[in-house]
Design an enzyme around this catalytic site. Structure first.
Site, PDB file in Angstrom:
ATOM      1  CG  LEU A 107      23.561  -1.896 -31.818  1.00  0.00           C
ATOM      2  CD1 LEU A 107      24.041  -0.636 -32.556  1.00  0.00           C
ATOM      3  CD2 LEU A 107      24.756  -2.601 -31.186  1.00  0.00           C
ATOM      4  CE1 TYR A 164      34.407 -16.261 -22.288  1.00  0.00           C
ATOM      5  CE2 TYR A 164      33.969 -17.344 -20.196  1.00  0.00           C
ATOM      6  CZ  TYR A 164      33.518 -16.688 -21.323  1.00  0.00           C
ATOM      7  OH  TYR A 164      32.170 -16.481 -21.490  1.00  0.00           O
TER       8      TYR A 164
HETATM    9  N1  LIG Z   1      27.917 -20.451 -24.081  1.00  0.00           N
HETATM   10  C1  LIG Z   1      28.222 -20.350 -22.816  1.00  0.00           C
HETATM   11  O1  LIG Z   1      28.298 -21.347 -22.101  1.00  0.00           O
HETATM   12  C2  LIG Z   1      28.461 -18.996 -22.216  1.00  0.00           C
HETATM   13  C3  LIG Z   1      28.465 -18.895 -20.818  1.00  0.00           C
HETATM   14  C4  LIG Z   1      28.641 -17.661 -20.221  1.00  0.00           C
HETATM   15  C5  LIG Z   1      28.800 -16.537 -21.009  1.00  0.00           C
HETATM   16  N2  LIG Z   1      28.816 -16.650 -22.381  1.00  0.00           N
HETATM   17  C6  LIG Z   1      28.986 -15.413 -23.146  1.00  0.00           C
HETATM   18  O2  LIG Z   1      27.781 -15.162 -23.856  1.00  0.00           O
HETATM   19  C7  LIG Z   1      28.071 -14.385 -25.015  1.00  0.00           C
HETATM   20  C8  LIG Z   1      27.449 -15.046 -26.220  1.00  0.00           C
HETATM   21  O3  LIG Z   1      28.082 -16.293 -26.436  1.00  0.00           O
HETATM   22  P1  LIG Z   1      27.339 -17.558 -27.038  1.00  0.00           P
HETATM   23  O4  LIG Z   1      27.466 -18.633 -26.040  1.00  0.00           O
HETATM   24  O5  LIG Z   1      26.015 -17.178 -27.543  1.00  0.00           O
HETATM   25  O6  LIG Z   1      28.349 -17.929 -28.219  1.00  0.00           O
HETATM   26  P2  LIG Z   1      28.258 -17.840 -29.805  1.00  0.00           P
HETATM   27  O7  LIG Z   1      27.057 -18.570 -30.276  1.00  0.00           O
HETATM   28  O8  LIG Z   1      29.598 -18.242 -30.287  1.00  0.00           O
HETATM   29  O9  LIG Z   1      28.028 -16.283 -30.089  1.00  0.00           O
HETATM   30  C9  LIG Z   1      29.072 -15.360 -29.986  1.00  0.00           C
HETATM   31  C10 LIG Z   1      28.773 -14.227 -30.928  1.00  0.00           C
HETATM   32  O10 LIG Z   1      29.813 -13.240 -30.807  1.00  0.00           O
HETATM   33  C11 LIG Z   1      30.221 -12.905 -32.111  1.00  0.00           C
HETATM   34  N3  LIG Z   1      31.562 -12.339 -32.149  1.00  0.00           N
HETATM   35  C12 LIG Z   1      32.741 -12.928 -31.848  1.00  0.00           C
HETATM   36  N4  LIG Z   1      33.749 -12.063 -32.041  1.00  0.00           N
HETATM   37  C13 LIG Z   1      33.191 -10.901 -32.466  1.00  0.00           C
HETATM   38  C14 LIG Z   1      33.695  -9.636 -32.838  1.00  0.00           C
HETATM   39  N5  LIG Z   1      35.014  -9.360 -32.826  1.00  0.00           N
HETATM   40  N6  LIG Z   1      32.820  -8.666 -33.222  1.00  0.00           N
HETATM   41  C15 LIG Z   1      31.496  -8.912 -33.243  1.00  0.00           C
HETATM   42  N7  LIG Z   1      30.953 -10.090 -32.935  1.00  0.00           N
HETATM   43  C16 LIG Z   1      31.796 -11.074 -32.550  1.00  0.00           C
HETATM   44  C17 LIG Z   1      30.099 -14.175 -32.902  1.00  0.00           C
HETATM   45  O11 LIG Z   1      30.114 -13.858 -34.272  1.00  0.00           O
HETATM   46  P3  LIG Z   1      30.700 -14.834 -35.427  1.00  0.00           P
HETATM   47  O12 LIG Z   1      29.543 -15.710 -35.811  1.00  0.00           O
HETATM   48  O13 LIG Z   1      31.124 -13.893 -36.490  1.00  0.00           O
HETATM   49  O14 LIG Z   1      31.840 -15.594 -34.814  1.00  0.00           O
HETATM   50  C18 LIG Z   1      28.753 -14.666 -32.393  1.00  0.00           C
HETATM   51  O15 LIG Z   1      27.715 -13.975 -33.051  1.00  0.00           O
HETATM   52  C19 LIG Z   1      29.595 -14.284 -25.096  1.00  0.00           C
HETATM   53  O16 LIG Z   1      29.999 -13.041 -24.555  1.00  0.00           O
HETATM   54  C20 LIG Z   1      30.058 -15.438 -24.210  1.00  0.00           C
HETATM   55  O17 LIG Z   1      31.340 -15.198 -23.672  1.00  0.00           O
HETATM   56  C21 LIG Z   1      28.632 -17.857 -22.993  1.00  0.00           C
END
Ligand SMILES: NC(=O)c1ccc[n+]([C@@H]2O[C@H](COP(=O)([O-])OP(=O)(O)OC[C@H]3O[C@@H](n4cnc5c(N)ncnc54)[C@H](OP(=O)(O)O)[C@@H]3O)[C@@H](O)[C@H]2O)c1
Length: 247
Positions: free
Chosen positions: A5, A140
């Site tokens: 999941l 963050y």
């Molecule tokens: N991108 C980076 O540079 C980076 C670096 C290090 C770590 N991360 C971490 O990696 C993870 C994934 O991020 P990503 O970069 O792939 O960003 P992303 O494309 O914005 O994906 C984030 C996901 O989390 C979902 N989400 C947000 N709030 C939520 C909630 N309350 N309940 C359920 N789902 C929720 C979003 O859904 P919606 O579409 O509904 O908003 C989206 O599906 C995150 O934890 C982020 O902090 C990202």
């Protein structure tokens, strides 16, 4: 056949991770706040289930709908860039609701079945900001650093029941968490006094030396979920791996 999941599968790392586990023959419960079959078509081994990790009723319904699961991937997260001085505490709470308490609530929801079966792994996606300090992401970083400590302690407590807890620490990738999603949360968070400093810092983001690919994260989550060595941390992406090595 095993079942994973994954939270936050509508885009970015979560979407790619769902595809990765599916391509390795697993059953995938791909959860999204707003289910979108156009990004991830349902199939016999892939179900899209609604889940908002900040809502207890939504968590309970998703767990009920999923049936027994073997691996939980807490990937859902929100980003925010800004000077701490002008970040409303309400926004900090909002970030923690998803990045920190959402992870804890999801973990608590699966632990009874993992403990009873004496099997299961929780993989928590944090960030390379916990490996090396960065300015303008204090809240963050705090929300993710809390999950680093949480997971490290939890891993020891769950060893007793043969249940795993792992950390995946991705580097930077221009996904929506830090682009559209993060930018909307940035408005008004860089006051005049910080403007030129922020321009220098954020300029580095526009042409980073190395970036993480979504596939790097999916692969790291896969390794964490299948790890049999007791390794806790899995940096993901060349930038994160370099930071972890230099620490
Ligand atoms: N991108 C980076 O540079 C980076 C670096 C290090 C770590 N991360 C971490 O990696 C993870 C994934 O991020 P990503 O970069 O792939 O960003 P992303 O494309 O914005 O994906 C984030 C996901 O989390 C979902 N989400 C947000 N709030 C939520 C909630 N309350 N309940 C359920 N789902 C929720 C979003 O859904 P919606 O579409 O509904 O908003 C989206 O599906 C995150 O934890 C982020 O902090 C990202």
């Amino acid at each position: 056949m095993k079942t994973v999941l994954i939270t936050g599968c509508s885009s970015g790392y979560g979407l790619e991770t769902a595809r990765h586990f599916h391509s390795h023959g697993w059953n995938v419960v791909a959860t999204m706040r707003t289910p979108r079959e156009d990004v991830l078509p349902q199939s016999e081994r892939l179900r899209v289930v609604p889940l908002d990790v900040t809502r207890p009723a939504s968590i309970a319904a998703a767990i009920e709908a999923s049936g027994p699961i073997d691996v939980l991937v807490n990937n859902a997260g929100v980003g925010a860039i800004g000077a701490f001085e002008s970040t409303p505490i309400a926004m900090a709470r909002e970030l923690f609701e998803t990045n920190t308490f959402g992870v804890m609530a999801m973990t608590q929801a699966v632990l009874p079945q993992f403990r009873e079966r004496r099997a299961g792994v929780v993989v928590n996606v944090t960030s390379s900001v916990t490996l090396a300090r960065m300015p303008l992401v204090a809240v963050y970083t705090a929300s993710k650093a809390a999950i680093e400590g949480f997971t490290a302690s939890l891993a020891l407590e769950l060893e007793e029941f043969d249940v795993g807890a792992k950390l995946v620490e991705p580097g930077y990738c221009p996904t929506t968490a830090f682009t559209s999603n993060g930018q909307s949360r940035m408005e008004g968070l860089i006051p005049e006094g910080y403007a030129s400093f922020a321009q220098r810092v954020l300029g580095d983001f526009e042409q980073p030396a190395a970036v993480t690919r979504v596939s790097d994260v999916a692969e790291a989550v896969w390794r964490a979920a299948n790890d049999a060595t007791g390794q806790l941390r899995f940096p993901a992406g060349p930038d994160a791996v370099a930071l972890a090595q230099s620490r």
